[in-house]
Design an enzyme around this catalytic site. Sequence first.
Site, PDB file in Angstrom:
ATOM      1  CD  GLU A   1      -2.870  -1.240   2.296  1.00 37.09           C
ATOM      2  OE1 GLU A   1      -4.092  -1.098   2.215  1.00 37.09           O
ATOM      3  OE2 GLU A   1      -2.283  -1.551   3.330  1.00 37.09           O
TER       4      GLU A   1
ATOM      5  CB  CYS B   1       2.591   7.786   2.954  1.00 34.94           C
ATOM      6  SG  CYS B   1       2.900   6.907   4.464  1.00 34.94           S
TER       7      CYS B   1
ATOM      8  CB  CYS C   1       5.950  -4.333  10.756  1.00 40.32           C
ATOM      9  SG  CYS C   1       7.220  -3.366  11.584  1.00 40.32           S
TER      10      CYS C   1
ATOM     11  CB  CYS D   1       3.949  -0.475  17.499  1.00 36.43           C
ATOM     12  SG  CYS D   1       5.707  -0.309  17.153  1.00 36.43           S
TER      13      CYS D   1
ATOM     14  CB  CYS E   1       1.030   0.097  14.476  1.00 33.53           C
ATOM     15  SG  CYS E   1       1.424  -0.006  12.723  1.00 33.53           S
TER      16      CYS E   1
ATOM     17  CG  LEU F   1       9.375   9.819  22.043  1.00 32.46           C
ATOM     18  CD1 LEU F   1      10.773   9.244  22.054  1.00 32.46           C
ATOM     19  CD2 LEU F   1       9.403  11.281  22.487  1.00 32.46           C
TER      20      LEU F   1
ATOM     21  CG  ASN G   1      -5.492   7.715  12.228  1.00 28.56           C
ATOM     22  OD1 ASN G   1      -6.379   8.554  12.245  1.00 28.56           O
ATOM     23  ND2 ASN G   1      -4.247   7.994  11.865  1.00 28.56           N
TER      24      ASN G   1
ATOM     25  CB  CYS H   1      -0.714   7.455  10.773  1.00 28.30           C
ATOM     26  SG  CYS H   1       0.032   8.911  10.213  1.00 28.30           S
TER      27      CYS H   1
HETATM   28  N1  SAH Z   1       7.832   1.738  11.156  1.00 20.31           N
HETATM   29  C1  SAH Z   1       8.065   3.127  11.089  1.00 20.31           C
HETATM   30  C2  SAH Z   1       7.340   3.827   9.970  1.00 20.31           C
HETATM   31  C3  SAH Z   1       5.905   3.431   9.696  1.00 20.31           C
HETATM   32  S1  SAH Z   1       4.672   3.925  10.828  1.00 20.31           S
HETATM   33  C4  SAH Z   1       7.758   3.777  12.408  1.00 20.31           C
HETATM   34  O1  SAH Z   1       7.166   3.131  13.265  1.00 20.31           O
HETATM   35  O2  SAH Z   1       8.153   4.923  12.574  1.00 20.31           O
HETATM   36  C5  SAH Z   1       4.414   5.656  10.529  1.00 20.31           C
HETATM   37  C6  SAH Z   1       3.866   6.389  11.751  1.00 20.31           C
HETATM   38  O3  SAH Z   1       2.475   6.084  12.025  1.00 20.31           O
HETATM   39  C7  SAH Z   1       4.628   6.056  13.017  1.00 20.31           C
HETATM   40  O4  SAH Z   1       4.909   7.199  13.763  1.00 20.31           O
HETATM   41  C8  SAH Z   1       3.639   5.184  13.738  1.00 20.31           C
HETATM   42  O5  SAH Z   1       3.923   5.124  15.095  1.00 20.31           O
HETATM   43  C9  SAH Z   1       2.329   5.868  13.413  1.00 20.31           C
HETATM   44  N2  SAH Z   1       1.153   5.041  13.694  1.00 20.31           N
HETATM   45  C10 SAH Z   1       1.070   3.702  13.674  1.00 20.31           C
HETATM   46  N3  SAH Z   1      -0.189   3.300  13.979  1.00 20.31           N
HETATM   47  C11 SAH Z   1      -0.918   4.404  14.190  1.00 20.31           C
HETATM   48  C12 SAH Z   1      -2.306   4.637  14.504  1.00 20.31           C
HETATM   49  N4  SAH Z   1      -3.157   3.637  14.637  1.00 20.31           N
HETATM   50  N5  SAH Z   1      -2.728   5.913  14.628  1.00 20.31           N
HETATM   51  C13 SAH Z   1      -1.852   6.933  14.450  1.00 20.31           C
HETATM   52  N6  SAH Z   1      -0.554   6.777  14.132  1.00 20.31           N
HETATM   53  C14 SAH Z   1      -0.073   5.525  14.012  1.00 20.31           C
HETATM   54 FE1  SF4 Z   2       6.094  -1.533  12.541  1.00 23.03          FE
HETATM   55 FE2  SF4 Z   2       3.814  -0.188  12.903  1.00 23.03          FE
HETATM   56 FE3  SF4 Z   2       5.651  -0.262  14.841  1.00 23.03          FE
HETATM   57 FE4  SF4 Z   2       6.129   1.183  12.622  1.00 23.03          FE
HETATM   58  S1  SF4 Z   2       4.524   1.569  14.124  1.00 23.03           S
HETATM   59  S2  SF4 Z   2       7.545  -0.241  13.676  1.00 23.03           S
HETATM   60  S3  SF4 Z   2       5.107  -0.128  11.081  1.00 23.03           S
HETATM   61  S4  SF4 Z   2       4.504  -2.022  14.044  1.00 23.03           S
END
Ligand code: SAH
Ligand code: SF4
Length: 411
Positions: A127, A140, A147, A151, A154, A266, A342, A385
């Site tokens: 995507e 993006c 992954c 997290c 996410c 962070l 989100n 995001c």
């Molecule tokens: N893996 C990398 C880049 C992809 S995620 C990283 O973690 O930085 C891009 C951004 O979206 C990151 O800051 C991530 O923490 C944020 N993100 C992930 N899930 C989200 C959600 N459900 N709502 C808002 N931001 C989210």
């Molecule tokens: Fe992977 Fe999502 Fe964590 Fe970014 S925020 S490192 S994409 S699990």
Amino acid sequence: MTVSLDIAAKNTNAPAVVVAELPKLIAEKPNLVGLSRDEMIPALIEAGVPERQAKMRVQQIWYWIYVRGVSEFSDMTNLSKALRGDLAERFSLDRPEIIEEQISVDGTRKWLFRFPPRGAGAPVDIETVYIPEEGRGTLCVSSQVGCTLTCTFCHTGTQRLVRNLTPEEIVMQLLVARERLGDFPDKETPPGTYVPSEGRLVTNVVMMGMGEPLYNFENVKQALLIVSDGEGLALSKRRITLSTSGHVPNIQRTGDEIGVSLAISLHAVRDDLRDELVPINKKWNLEALLDACRNYPGASNSRRITFEYVMLKGINDSLEDAVKLVKLLKGIPAKLNLIPFNPWPNSPYECSDWEQIETFAEIVNRAGYASPIRTPRGRDIFAACGQLKSESERMKKADREALETAQSVNG
Ligand code: SAH
Ligand code: SF4
């Protein structure tokens, strides 16, 4: 073949879905997209280009691929017909299939691209999201399918790693997005002319799609060096941002070897909470992460590191958290990006209340850090995001386990 995705039948407020014509899915020949210049030279020599001409031919082909965006060798009009034929026999410039192109009510677009199998593997779906804003357009881009990290907030993190993307697949996301947006110069542009970046629709690239780019360092590096090549796609390194959840050793390498802008996910200001939300913290904790940021090559007050902070109701959004955040960022040329959470199906969190987000932002602002609240974009097409999650088939179990062990946060 035509794919028809009748989303409107499921949801009456559905956004526009453009149905795409699918090209054939074969990758018998190596694609020239994603090769560095140094890799292209021997490839051309092997295809019969005389050695003394190879560098010049690379220059010409580079122009057609990256300045003009052509996808057929027959369009490379300053190469002889014979050479065009030889190239087409050995190499391809094939684009991925566009499985789906969705356009949000706010103009955000999301594509689902299908790339052919690599070796014995299955095709993968990736995507990519385009976000148009006043005076800029941000693409993006994904770096992995799935992954290895998990997290908790996410959606991508709930999909296990399928595989790393190749440089071709990373660069291709930008080429196809520009193609679909009509963002390549018209056919009148004479060969060898380098097109200025003003007036383009894609002005910025962020590595914030699916995956952790610093766990796919070599491929991401090669792709971003191609994207920023001044005689090709020519995107300024300042306009490319790599976002990481905190792979500390590769943060330094990103500054030294790629030189793009840095964003850090962070999300928490205490190790115990960050261990839970962003599990890579167990391997590299806040102190190690912030030290790496302090030493990030090229960071300055005019080129700040972006800290992303997702606002989770009752979890990380207290005013004490805001005060602690300001303390942690001391001495780092930083700006903050507050991201309203989100949601995704069965996600375990709620987004903080708007008032709480504003008060949080105010504390950080008063301490002198810009802290814009990111407006969620493309939520109706599930493009915001953290909402990306393709349904690609997984890599072979044994291969995946080997990769996951190598990227284990407990290792
Ligand atoms: N893996 C990398 C880049 C992809 S995620 C990283 O973690 O930085 C891009 C951004 O979206 C990151 O800051 C991530 O923490 C944020 N993100 C992930 N899930 C989200 C959600 N459900 N709502 C808002 N931001 C989210
Ligand atoms: Fe992977 Fe999502 Fe964590 Fe970014 S925020 S490192 S994409 S699990």
